[in-house]
Enzyme design. Structure first.
Site, PDB file in Angstrom:
ATOM      1  N   ASP A   2       3.647   0.069   1.263  1.00  0.00           N
ATOM      2  CA  ASP A   2       3.856   1.453   1.671  1.00  0.00           C
ATOM      3  C   ASP A   2       4.610   1.552   3.001  1.00  0.00           C
ATOM      4  O   ASP A   2       4.446   0.701   3.871  1.00  0.00           O
ATOM      5  CB  ASP A   2       2.492   2.143   1.802  1.00  0.00           C
ATOM      6  CG  ASP A   2       2.612   3.635   1.608  1.00  0.00           C
ATOM      7  OD1 ASP A   2       3.702   4.106   1.219  1.00  0.00           O
ATOM      8  OD2 ASP A   2       1.621   4.336   1.849  1.00  0.00           O
ATOM      9  N   GLY A   3       5.421   2.586   3.105  1.00  0.00           N
ATOM     10  CA  GLY A   3       6.083   2.877   4.377  1.00  0.00           C
ATOM     11  C   GLY A   3       7.595   2.688   4.351  1.00  0.00           C
ATOM     12  O   GLY A   3       8.249   2.816   5.384  1.00  0.00           O
ATOM     13  N   ASN A   4       8.135   2.395   3.181  1.00  0.00           N
ATOM     14  CA  ASN A   4       9.586   2.175   3.072  1.00  0.00           C
ATOM     15  C   ASN A   4      10.380   3.394   3.522  1.00  0.00           C
ATOM     16  O   ASN A   4      11.327   3.290   4.311  1.00  0.00           O
ATOM     17  CB  ASN A   4       9.982   1.876   1.619  1.00  0.00           C
ATOM     18  CG  ASN A   4       9.484   0.526   1.143  1.00  0.00           C
ATOM     19  OD1 ASN A   4       8.950  -0.250   1.933  1.00  0.00           O
ATOM     20  ND2 ASN A   4       9.653   0.252  -0.131  1.00  0.00           N
ATOM     21  N   HIS A  19      13.661   1.050   1.020  1.00  0.00           N
ATOM     22  CA  HIS A  19      13.344   0.372  -0.251  1.00  0.00           C
ATOM     23  C   HIS A  19      14.106  -0.952  -0.351  1.00  0.00           C
ATOM     24  O   HIS A  19      13.549  -1.960  -0.776  1.00  0.00           O
ATOM     25  CB  HIS A  19      13.676   1.272  -1.445  1.00  0.00           C
ATOM     26  CG  HIS A  19      12.846   2.530  -1.503  1.00  0.00           C
ATOM     27  ND1 HIS A  19      11.487   2.528  -1.335  1.00  0.00           N
ATOM     28  CD2 HIS A  19      13.196   3.835  -1.707  1.00  0.00           C
ATOM     29  CE1 HIS A  19      11.022   3.774  -1.436  1.00  0.00           C
ATOM     30  NE2 HIS A  19      12.042   4.580  -1.659  1.00  0.00           N
ATOM     31  N   SER A  47       3.873   3.974  -8.728  1.00  0.00           N
ATOM     32  CA  SER A  47       2.623   4.543  -9.242  1.00  0.00           C
ATOM     33  C   SER A  47       2.911   5.641 -10.257  1.00  0.00           C
ATOM     34  O   SER A  47       4.035   6.157 -10.348  1.00  0.00           O
ATOM     35  CB  SER A  47       1.797   5.107  -8.084  1.00  0.00           C
ATOM     36  OG  SER A  47       2.384   6.315  -7.624  1.00  0.00           O
ATOM     37  N   ARG A  53       8.501  12.326  -7.201  1.00  0.00           N
ATOM     38  CA  ARG A  53       9.502  12.306  -6.118  1.00  0.00           C
ATOM     39  C   ARG A  53      10.825  12.909  -6.608  1.00  0.00           C
ATOM     40  O   ARG A  53      11.037  13.008  -7.812  1.00  0.00           O
ATOM     41  CB  ARG A  53       9.734  10.859  -5.676  1.00  0.00           C
ATOM     42  CG  ARG A  53       8.484  10.289  -5.039  1.00  0.00           C
ATOM     43  CD  ARG A  53       8.735   8.958  -4.401  1.00  0.00           C
ATOM     44  NE  ARG A  53       7.509   8.533  -3.760  1.00  0.00           N
ATOM     45  CZ  ARG A  53       7.428   7.582  -2.835  1.00  0.00           C
ATOM     46  NH1 ARG A  53       8.527   6.946  -2.449  1.00  0.00           N
ATOM     47  NH2 ARG A  53       6.284   7.262  -2.301  1.00  0.00           N
ATOM     48  N   LEU A 113       2.262 -19.583  -9.113  1.00  0.00           N
ATOM     49  CA  LEU A 113       1.789 -18.285  -8.615  1.00  0.00           C
ATOM     50  C   LEU A 113       2.055 -17.242  -9.695  1.00  0.00           C
ATOM     51  O   LEU A 113       3.113 -17.265 -10.317  1.00  0.00           O
ATOM     52  CB  LEU A 113       2.574 -17.916  -7.340  1.00  0.00           C
ATOM     53  CG  LEU A 113       2.456 -16.481  -6.818  1.00  0.00           C
ATOM     54  CD1 LEU A 113       1.096 -16.240  -6.180  1.00  0.00           C
ATOM     55  CD2 LEU A 113       3.541 -16.173  -5.777  1.00  0.00           C
ATOM     56  N   ARG A 170      -3.220  -3.114   3.048  1.00  0.00           N
ATOM     57  CA  ARG A 170      -2.657  -1.770   2.984  1.00  0.00           C
ATOM     58  C   ARG A 170      -1.751  -1.575   4.205  1.00  0.00           C
ATOM     59  O   ARG A 170      -2.214  -1.606   5.349  1.00  0.00           O
ATOM     60  CB  ARG A 170      -3.822  -0.776   2.980  1.00  0.00           C
ATOM     61  CG  ARG A 170      -3.458   0.688   2.979  1.00  0.00           C
ATOM     62  CD  ARG A 170      -3.293   1.236   1.581  1.00  0.00           C
ATOM     63  NE  ARG A 170      -2.144   2.112   1.538  1.00  0.00           N
ATOM     64  CZ  ARG A 170      -2.089   3.256   0.858  1.00  0.00           C
ATOM     65  NH1 ARG A 170      -3.091   3.663   0.149  1.00  0.00           N
ATOM     66  NH2 ARG A 170      -0.982   3.978   0.857  1.00  0.00           N
ATOM     67  N   GLU A 189     -12.105  -7.196   0.107  1.00  0.00           N
ATOM     68  CA  GLU A 189     -12.005  -6.912   1.530  1.00  0.00           C
ATOM     69  C   GLU A 189     -10.723  -6.109   1.748  1.00  0.00           C
ATOM     70  O   GLU A 189      -9.688  -6.395   1.142  1.00  0.00           O
ATOM     71  CB  GLU A 189     -11.939  -8.220   2.325  1.00  0.00           C
ATOM     72  CG  GLU A 189     -13.206  -9.043   2.246  1.00  0.00           C
ATOM     73  CD  GLU A 189     -14.396  -8.357   2.925  1.00  0.00           C
ATOM     74  OE1 GLU A 189     -14.192  -7.626   3.910  1.00  0.00           O
ATOM     75  OE2 GLU A 189     -15.534  -8.564   2.448  1.00  0.00           O
TER      76      GLU A 189
END
Ligand code: IPE
Ligand code: MG
Length: 236
Positions: A2-4, A19, A47, A53, A113, A170, A189
């Site tokens: 978050d925060g782009n 982005h 999401s 948007r 991974l 976050r 956590e």
């Protein structure tokens, strides 16, 4: 991640710059996660709410996913990273769906991974989907309502093959779950950082992990689990 948008706006640039920078950050974090021996990394890319948007931003993001996937898939595969997409992919353009499908197939046997990318994902939508599936199975007699327990419920989630996340990071200082992995995060956590995703980096990631390692995970009990098992669960 978050925060782009805010990162772009803060610099007097379009949100799309944020982005683009966010993609570079993600690549660095994936590399480090692999190096640290982390087995599953799950990122929230788009999401169910992001469709609201402006159409220009939605289109920019869809094109970006397409471009990045095309450009990076060979490298991802070479690094033995498995790509898995989580969410309702049906509304995405055909070419993107095709690319997603090919990337998943190409990397399915990769073991280093697993990178889960949540796309058109919503936690509530996932839970409703699970309830629907169980109710169908109950109607056909495959199960009875009494059979339904946490294990059966979990088996209907997108993440059924993975254990629950140990750590949720976050970014951008937001203090909410925002419909992310509602079931799976029950005992995770939570680490909140003010850093905007485009400014997140290897040092910030390590900081989050070190903070996690100092936590006393009790899972509702009173005993603290040992440092050794904490470490092994981090690298599960
Ligand atoms: C997250 O950054 C990226 C996506 C949703 C794809 P935002 O676009 O939410 O950035 P802010 O929160 O508006 O700064
Ligand atoms: Mg945001």
């Amino acid at each position: 991640m978050d925060g782009n948008g805010r990162w772009g706006t803060k610099r007097g640039l379009p949100r799309s710059h944020g982005h683009n920078k966010g993609v570079i950050v993600l690549k660095n974090i994936i590399k480090l996660a692999k190096k640290l021996g982390i087995k599953v990394l799950t990122v929230y890319a788009f999401s169910t709410e992001n469709w609201s948007r402006p159409v220009e931003e939605v289109n920019f993001l869809l094109t970006l996913f397409d471009k990045v996937l095309q450009k990076e898939i060979a490298e991802i595969n070479k690094e033995s990273i498995r790509l898995k997409f989580i969410g309702d992919l049906s509304p995405f353009p055909e070419n993107l769906k095709q690319l997603i499908c090919e990337s998943e197939e190409m990397t399915i046997n990769n073991k280093e991974l697993t990178l889960n990318v949540c796309m058109n994902y919503g936690g509530r939508q996932e839970l409703v989907k699970a309830a629907k599936e169980l109710s169908k199975k109950s109607l056909t007699g495959e199960i009875t309502p009494e059979d339904i327990d946490e294990k059966l419920f979990e088996a209907e989630l997108y993440t059924k093959e993975f254990s629950d996340p140990e750590l949720l990071i976050r970014t951008s200082g937001e203090k909410r779950i925002s419909n992310f992995l509602l079931w799976q995060l029950a005992y995770s956590e939570i680490y909140i950082t003010e850093v905007l995703w485009p400014e997140f980096n290897e040092t910030e990631f390590i900081k989050a992990i070190i903070d996690y390692q100092s936590r006393n995970r009790r899972f509702g009990g009173i005993e603290s689990i040992s440092k050794e098992s904490l470490n092994s669960s981090l690298y599960h």
